[in-house]
Write a protein that holds these residues in place. Structure first.
Motif, mmCIF file in Angstrom:
data_model
loop_
_atom_site.group_PDB
_atom_site.id
_atom_site.type_symbol
_atom_site.label_atom_id
_atom_site.label_comp_id
_atom_site.label_asym_id
_atom_site.label_seq_id
_atom_site.Cartn_x
_atom_site.Cartn_y
_atom_site.Cartn_z
ATOM 1 N N ARG A 20 -3.554 3.750 -15.255
ATOM 2 C CA ARG A 20 -2.224 4.199 -15.698
ATOM 3 C C ARG A 20 -1.105 3.546 -14.892
ATOM 4 N N LYS A 21 -1.298 3.437 -13.560
ATOM 5 C CA LYS A 21 -0.250 2.842 -12.717
ATOM 6 C C LYS A 21 -0.440 1.326 -12.578
ATOM 7 N N LYS A 22 -1.475 0.777 -13.252
ATOM 8 C CA LYS A 22 -1.749 -0.677 -13.246
ATOM 9 C C LYS A 22 -1.898 -1.226 -11.826
ATOM 10 N N ILE A 46 0.861 -1.188 0.000
ATOM 11 C CA ILE A 46 0.000 0.000 0.000
ATOM 12 C C ILE A 46 0.896 1.237 0.000
ATOM 13 N N GLY A 47 0.756 2.053 -1.037
ATOM 14 C CA GLY A 47 1.525 3.298 -1.135
ATOM 15 C C GLY A 47 0.693 4.431 -0.561
ATOM 16 N N CYS A 48 1.000 4.802 0.670
ATOM 17 C CA CYS A 48 0.210 5.826 1.354
ATOM 18 C C CYS A 48 1.035 7.097 1.547
ATOM 19 N N ALA A 49 2.324 7.033 1.239
ATOM 20 C CA ALA A 49 3.200 8.193 1.449
ATOM 21 C C ALA A 49 2.868 9.317 0.474
ATOM 22 N N ALA A 50 3.082 10.553 0.932
ATOM 23 C CA ALA A 50 2.984 11.722 0.059
ATOM 24 C C ALA A 50 4.398 11.989 -0.465
ATOM 25 N N VAL A 51 4.728 11.303 -1.541
ATOM 26 C CA VAL A 51 6.082 11.368 -2.096
ATOM 27 C C VAL A 51 6.243 12.667 -2.883
ATOM 28 N N ALA A 52 7.330 13.375 -2.662
ATOM 29 C CA ALA A 52 7.582 14.604 -3.427
ATOM 30 C C ALA A 52 7.702 14.253 -4.907
ATOM 31 N N ASP A 53 6.989 14.983 -5.754
ATOM 32 C CA ASP A 53 7.042 14.698 -7.190
ATOM 33 C C ASP A 53 8.387 15.097 -7.806
ATOM 34 N N TYR A 54 9.014 16.114 -7.235
ATOM 35 C CA TYR A 54 10.300 16.595 -7.765
ATOM 36 C C TYR A 54 11.318 16.751 -6.645
ATOM 37 N N ASN A 104 10.918 12.850 -9.481
ATOM 38 C CA ASN A 104 11.246 11.700 -8.645
ATOM 39 C C ASN A 104 10.657 10.442 -9.266
ATOM 40 N N PRO A 105 11.237 9.283 -8.950
ATOM 41 C CA PRO A 105 10.627 8.031 -9.414
ATOM 42 C C PRO A 105 9.261 7.854 -8.770
ATOM 43 N N ASP A 106 8.339 7.193 -9.462
ATOM 44 C CA ASP A 106 7.033 6.869 -8.886
ATOM 45 C C ASP A 106 7.148 5.496 -8.212
ATOM 46 N N ILE A 107 7.148 5.487 -6.887
ATOM 47 C CA ILE A 107 7.370 4.254 -6.120
ATOM 48 C C ILE A 107 6.239 3.258 -6.378
ATOM 49 N N LEU A 108 5.013 3.747 -6.317
ATOM 50 C CA LEU A 108 3.832 2.903 -6.516
ATOM 51 C C LEU A 108 3.835 2.248 -7.897
ATOM 52 N N ALA A 109 4.095 3.034 -8.933
ATOM 53 C CA ALA A 109 4.111 2.498 -10.299
ATOM 54 C C ALA A 109 5.271 1.521 -10.478
ATOM 55 N N ASP A 147 -8.316 6.963 -13.561
ATOM 56 C CA ASP A 147 -7.179 7.194 -14.450
ATOM 57 C C ASP A 147 -5.895 6.655 -13.825
ATOM 58 N N LYS A 148 -5.689 6.917 -12.522
ATOM 59 C CA LYS A 148 -4.496 6.439 -11.808
ATOM 60 C C LYS A 148 -4.492 4.918 -11.677
ATOM 61 N N LEU A 149 -5.653 4.346 -11.401
ATOM 62 C CA LEU A 149 -5.787 2.892 -11.277
ATOM 63 C C LEU A 149 -5.295 2.216 -12.557
ATOM 64 N N VAL A 171 -1.842 -1.404 -3.952
ATOM 65 C CA VAL A 171 -2.897 -0.430 -3.647
ATOM 66 C C VAL A 171 -2.308 0.971 -3.533
ATOM 67 N N GLY A 172 -2.955 1.926 -4.215
ATOM 68 C CA GLY A 172 -2.486 3.309 -4.149
ATOM 69 C C GLY A 172 -3.528 4.225 -3.529
ATOM 70 N N PHE A 173 -3.117 5.455 -3.293
ATOM 71 C CA PHE A 173 -4.019 6.492 -2.799
ATOM 72 C C PHE A 173 -4.093 7.605 -3.838
ATOM 73 N N ALA A 174 -5.228 8.264 -3.895
ATOM 74 C CA ALA A 174 -5.369 9.421 -4.773
ATOM 75 C C ALA A 174 -6.023 10.542 -3.979
HETATM 76 O O1 C5P Z 1 0.049 10.433 -9.034
HETATM 77 P P1 C5P Z 1 -0.165 10.704 -7.590
HETATM 78 O O2 C5P Z 1 1.052 11.264 -6.883
HETATM 79 O O3 C5P Z 1 -1.403 11.477 -7.263
HETATM 80 O O4 C5P Z 1 -0.418 9.242 -6.978
HETATM 81 C C1 C5P Z 1 -0.607 9.072 -5.618
HETATM 82 C C2 C5P Z 1 -0.218 7.667 -5.249
HETATM 83 O O5 C5P Z 1 1.053 7.346 -5.803
HETATM 84 C C3 C5P Z 1 -0.067 7.475 -3.764
HETATM 85 O O6 C5P Z 1 -0.416 6.127 -3.476
HETATM 86 C C4 C5P Z 1 1.429 7.727 -3.534
HETATM 87 O O7 C5P Z 1 1.901 7.075 -2.381
HETATM 88 C C5 C5P Z 1 2.036 7.145 -4.793
HETATM 89 N N1 C5P Z 1 3.274 7.795 -5.259
HETATM 90 C C6 C5P Z 1 4.477 7.119 -5.185
HETATM 91 N N2 C5P Z 1 5.621 7.712 -5.653
HETATM 92 C C7 C5P Z 1 5.584 8.951 -6.194
HETATM 93 C C8 C5P Z 1 4.369 9.650 -6.279
HETATM 94 C C9 C5P Z 1 3.225 9.051 -5.792
HETATM 95 O O8 C5P Z 1 4.526 5.987 -4.677
HETATM 96 N N3 C5P Z 1 6.705 9.500 -6.640
#
Ligand code: C5P
Length: 218
Positions: free
Chosen positions: A160-162, A92-100, A124-129, A156-158, A141-144
């Protein structure tokens, strides 16, 4: 592990914000409290799961029976997750990961000499994807967190991120999401959805985990 709907299941999850270094004393971050992720970790352990929590910097106590790995940056969070992903059945990816993140952290403290300061950032890399794209992927499982068109962006996220499931919430409504003690999640999976109503984060977490447990036994 405790007996329960998640007995013997292994869960890996991320929670909290990340910090992206600007120089040795400064960083860029966000307002994530980690409350939803920590509630998930606590409830999953209570439901019998073997829980590993990869956490950004938060002020919360580690829930009983949960293994906690502390990280700071998105890159560190990705490494901590990918080193453990094959050993877990649920992610479960629940973190608010910095996009940049800043292209490079300055070696020395940035001095206030210029009138303007420009910082170049890189994605930044997308951890969830990355987890969802892994050949031996767990149930992912991801969060939006959205401010409008919640269902549209969640679906769309479901896709796109499979993902196997996404938990969406409208963060424009008061008392939900960031820093709040309650939430109102809607779950989406390929072919279905479930509205969890409005309740405290422990109740939301339990309902999400029970829905995951249901999907895993099918
Ligand atoms: O695309 P967005 O950031 O809105 O997607 C949110 C989901 O993606 C959350 O589950 C978040 O934990 C995960 N995420 C991630 N790595 C990132 C950005 C978002 O795992 N760099």
């Amino acid at each position: 592990a405790e007996p329960g709907p998640l007995a013997g299941k292994t869960l890996l999850l991320t929670a909290g914000p990340t910090r992206e270094a600007l120089d040795p004393v400064r960083y860029l971050s966000n307002h994530s409290s980690g409350k939803m992720g920590y509630a998930l970790a606590e409830q999953a352990a209570r439901l019998g799961a073997d829980v590993t929590l990869v956490s950004g910097p938060v002020t919360l106590a580690t829930p009983a029976g949960v293994t906690r790995i502390d990280v700071q940056s998105a890159q560190q969070m990705l490494e901590a997750v990918m080193a453990r992903v094959e050993a877990h059945e649920i992610f479960i990816g629940c973190a608010a990961v910095a996009d940049y993140r800043p292209v490079a952290a300055a070696t020395d403290k940035i001095k206030k000499s210029q009138e303007t300061l420009t910082i170049e950032m890189v994605r930044n890399p997308d951890i969830l994807a990355t987890v969802a794209g892994h050949s031996k992927r767990p149930f992912t499982v991801g969060f939006a967190a959205e401010t409008r068109d919640v269902e549209h962006y969640a679906l769309d996220k479901l896709a796109r991120k499979k993902l196997d499931m996404i938990a969406a919430n409208d963060v424009s409504k008061p008392g939900q999401g960031f820093n709040a003690d309650s939430n109102a999640l809607t779950l989406y999976w390929p072919g279905g959805s479930k509205d969890l109503g409005h309740s405290d984060k422990a109740t939301q977490a339990e309902a999400l985990l029970l829905t995951i447990a249901e999907k895993l036994t099918k």
